[in-house]
Design a protein around this motif. Structure first.
Motif, PDB file in Angstrom:
ATOM      1  N   VAL A  78      -2.717  -5.207   7.809  1.00  0.00           N
ATOM      2  CA  VAL A  78      -2.382  -5.781   8.763  1.00  0.00           C
ATOM      3  C   VAL A  78      -1.905  -7.214   8.954  1.00  0.00           C
ATOM      4  N   PHE A  79      -0.767  -8.256   8.440  1.00  0.00           N
ATOM      5  CA  PHE A  79      -0.766  -8.970   8.067  1.00  0.00           C
ATOM      6  C   PHE A  79      -0.219  -9.759   9.825  1.00  0.00           C
ATOM      7  N   PRO A  80      -0.487 -11.136   9.830  1.00  0.00           N
ATOM      8  CA  PRO A  80       0.127 -11.820  11.147  1.00  0.00           C
ATOM      9  C   PRO A  80       1.565 -11.801  11.043  1.00  0.00           C
ATOM     10  N   PRO A  81       1.999 -11.860  12.723  1.00  0.00           N
ATOM     11  CA  PRO A  81       3.766 -11.391  12.690  1.00  0.00           C
ATOM     12  C   PRO A  81       3.735 -12.918  12.283  1.00  0.00           C
ATOM     13  N   GLY A  82       4.813 -13.380  11.965  1.00  0.00           N
ATOM     14  CA  GLY A  82       5.278 -14.303  11.223  1.00  0.00           C
ATOM     15  C   GLY A  82       5.215 -15.021  10.301  1.00  0.00           C
ATOM     16  N   ARG A  83       4.106 -14.920   9.757  1.00  0.00           N
ATOM     17  CA  ARG A  83       3.759 -15.894   9.371  1.00  0.00           C
ATOM     18  C   ARG A  83       3.544 -15.712   7.574  1.00  0.00           C
ATOM     19  N   TYR A  84       3.736 -14.062   7.083  1.00  0.00           N
ATOM     20  CA  TYR A  84       4.836 -13.785   5.586  1.00  0.00           C
ATOM     21  C   TYR A  84       5.994 -13.211   5.480  1.00  0.00           C
ATOM     22  N   GLY A  85       7.178 -13.506   6.446  1.00  0.00           N
ATOM     23  CA  GLY A  85       8.417 -13.223   6.379  1.00  0.00           C
ATOM     24  C   GLY A  85       8.195 -11.847   6.749  1.00  0.00           C
ATOM     25  N   ARG A  86       9.598 -11.689   6.790  1.00  0.00           N
ATOM     26  CA  ARG A  86       9.531  -9.861   7.253  1.00  0.00           C
ATOM     27  C   ARG A  86       9.587  -9.136   6.355  1.00  0.00           C
ATOM     28  N   ARG A  87       8.923  -7.716   6.740  1.00  0.00           N
ATOM     29  CA  ARG A  87       8.993  -6.821   5.775  1.00  0.00           C
ATOM     30  C   ARG A  87      10.145  -6.290   5.028  1.00  0.00           C
ATOM     31  N   ARG A  88      10.386  -5.665   3.998  1.00  0.00           N
ATOM     32  CA  ARG A  88      11.256  -5.061   3.726  1.00  0.00           C
ATOM     33  C   ARG A  88      11.450  -3.401   3.881  1.00  0.00           C
ATOM     34  N   GLU A  89      12.692  -2.809   4.842  1.00  0.00           N
ATOM     35  CA  GLU A  89      12.338  -1.551   4.561  1.00  0.00           C
ATOM     36  C   GLU A  89      12.460  -0.827   3.517  1.00  0.00           C
ATOM     37  N   ARG A  90      11.981  -0.166   3.415  1.00  0.00           N
ATOM     38  CA  ARG A  90      12.180   0.959   2.255  1.00  0.00           C
ATOM     39  C   ARG A  90      13.597   1.518   1.620  1.00  0.00           C
ATOM     40  N   GLN A  91      13.922   1.015   0.818  1.00  0.00           N
ATOM     41  CA  GLN A  91      15.671   1.836   0.843  1.00  0.00           C
ATOM     42  C   GLN A  91      15.934   3.211   0.216  1.00  0.00           C
ATOM     43  N   ARG A  92      17.113   3.310   1.027  1.00  0.00           N
ATOM     44  CA  ARG A  92      17.450   4.931   1.154  1.00  0.00           C
ATOM     45  C   ARG A  92      17.666   4.868  -0.393  1.00  0.00           C
ATOM     46  N   ARG A  93      17.657   6.430  -1.721  1.00  0.00           N
ATOM     47  CA  ARG A  93      17.321   6.430  -2.681  1.00  0.00           C
ATOM     48  C   ARG A  93      19.224   7.479  -2.718  1.00  0.00           C
ATOM     49  N   ARG A  94      20.017   7.389  -3.853  1.00  0.00           N
ATOM     50  CA  ARG A  94      20.887   7.341  -3.952  1.00  0.00           C
ATOM     51  C   ARG A  94      21.786   8.463  -4.679  1.00  0.00           C
TER      52      ARG A  94
END
Length: 144
Positions: free
Chosen positions: A14-30
């Motif tokens: 659990v990271f403090p909000p706003g400290r490390y940037g936003r986490r990327r969502e897993r990209q959908r496979r194509r």
């Protein structure tokens, strides 16, 4: 018995909000993209293979050097065998190279099939621009 720290599975950090940037969502496979790239690669590979086979791969026109003799400053005599389909003709490209590997002579020879086992032996005198070290048959292709 007490539970040790190594026996528990760690939860996601659990990271403090706003400290490390936003986490990327897993990209959908194509899968269609992967399949399309595989298909294009297969098609290009097949076209390259067909082109190379047409230029270099016809086993019906096989040449082998028997010997090269009478080497002097102006030429050499090359003896080679060519396998040609019955009743066919071939154009063979001959090359002579000097001791340092430089090409000192090339020649195209028309070879006709002789009655027999399909193998024709040819003796050809090649002229060269300098003393040759070796005589070679580069390739034989159907005569046009």
């Amino acid at each position: 018995m007490t539970e040790t720290h190594s026996a528990t599975t760690p939860a996601a950090p659990v990271f403090p909000p706003g400290r490390y940037g936003r986490r990327r969502e897993r990209q959908r496979r194509r899968p269609w993209l992967v399949a399309g790239l595989a298909l294009v690669t297969l098609l290009v590979g097949s076209l390259v293979a067909v082109r190379l086979y047409k230029n270099y791969g016809d086993p019906a026109y096989d040449a082998q050097v028997v010997t090269y003799t009478d080497i002097d400053d102006t030429g050499l005599t090359l003896v080679f065998r060519v396998t040609i389909p019955e009743g066919g003709q071939a154009t063979c490209v001959l090359r002579a190279r000097s001791r340092d590997g430089a090409v000192v002579g090339t020649q195209d020879v028309l070879v006709r099939d002789e009655p027999g086992d399909g193998t024709t032996q040819v003796t050809q005198r090649m002229t060269t621009s300098a003393k040759a070290m070796i005589g070679e048959v580069l390739r034989c292709v159907p005569a046009q």
